[in-house]
Scaffold this motif. Structure first.
Motif: not given
Ligand code: MN3
Length: 201
Positions: A35-59
């Motif tokens: 359970h806890h590992l799933a939250y860690v992985n999910g947070l990393n994915t979300a932050e990577a996707k938000l970084a990608e969105a900033r990079e592309k300027g696509d929100f």
């Protein structure tokens, strides 16, 4: 590209069976390793996707990934606190400054625990009951969270806040919240924001 720190699952501060018989080993293994590992992985994915969105300027998916960051981030950080809040040598009552603060806020340890237990039992669905210290009033409070977050991450403190309720902008900007946010940018006191940031270190 901005650097996003990758979150990692911290090991338990004691053995999986250390809290027996109160909390069983199998529960601890599943809870921590799955359970806890799933939250860690999910947070990393979300932050990577938000970084990608900033990079592309696509929100276009910002609402989704902010929700994911809140759910998994609050889940991750609360579990870190939860593990550290327990010990094979735990139990009893607090002493010293914390005991005084609890007595002064709740009347007695008995009253505090009665409210904490009742609040925890009353959480609708999945969630948490939390003893918190308010950083403005410096007072203790008992608060609950449904799921982990309701779109925020516990353990974070606001340093820049913008009210986006309609009452904050409707007379001037009607339904154009984006225009209001542009206007807000023109009046932000960045010195105040910076002071709040520094004060937290
Ligand atoms: Mn859990």
């Amino acid at each position: 590209m901005t650097q996003t720190k990758v979150h990692e699952l911290p090991p338990l501060p004691y053995d999986y069976n250390a809290l027996e018989p109160h909390i069983d080993e199998q529960t601890m293994r599943l809870h921590h390793d799955k359970h806890h590992l799933a939250y860690v992985n999910g947070l990393n994915t979300a932050e990577a996707k938000l970084a990608e969105a900033r990079e592309k300027g696509d929100f276009s998916l910002v609402k989704h990934w902010e929700r994911e960051a809140a759910f998994h981030g609050a889940g991750h950080f609360l579990h870190v606190i939860f593990w550290e809040n327990m010990s094979p040598n735990g139990g009893g009552e607090p002493t010293g400054e914390l005991a005084e603060a609890i007595n002064s806020r709740f009347g007695s340890f008995k009253n505090f625990w009665a409210q904490f237990k009742a609040a925890g039992a009353a959480v609708e669905g999945s969630g948490w009951v939390l003893l918190v210290k308010n950083t403005m009033t410096k007072e203790l409070d008992i608060l609950t969270a449904e799921k982990h977050q309701d779109l925020s991450q516990w353990v974070t403190l606001p340093i820049l806040a913008c009210d986006v309720w309609e009452h904050a902008y409707y007379l001037r900007y009607q339904n154009n919240r984006a225009a209001y946010l542009d206007a807000f940018a023109n009046v932000i006191n960045w010195n105040d924001v910076a002071n709040r940031y520094s004060a937290l270190k």
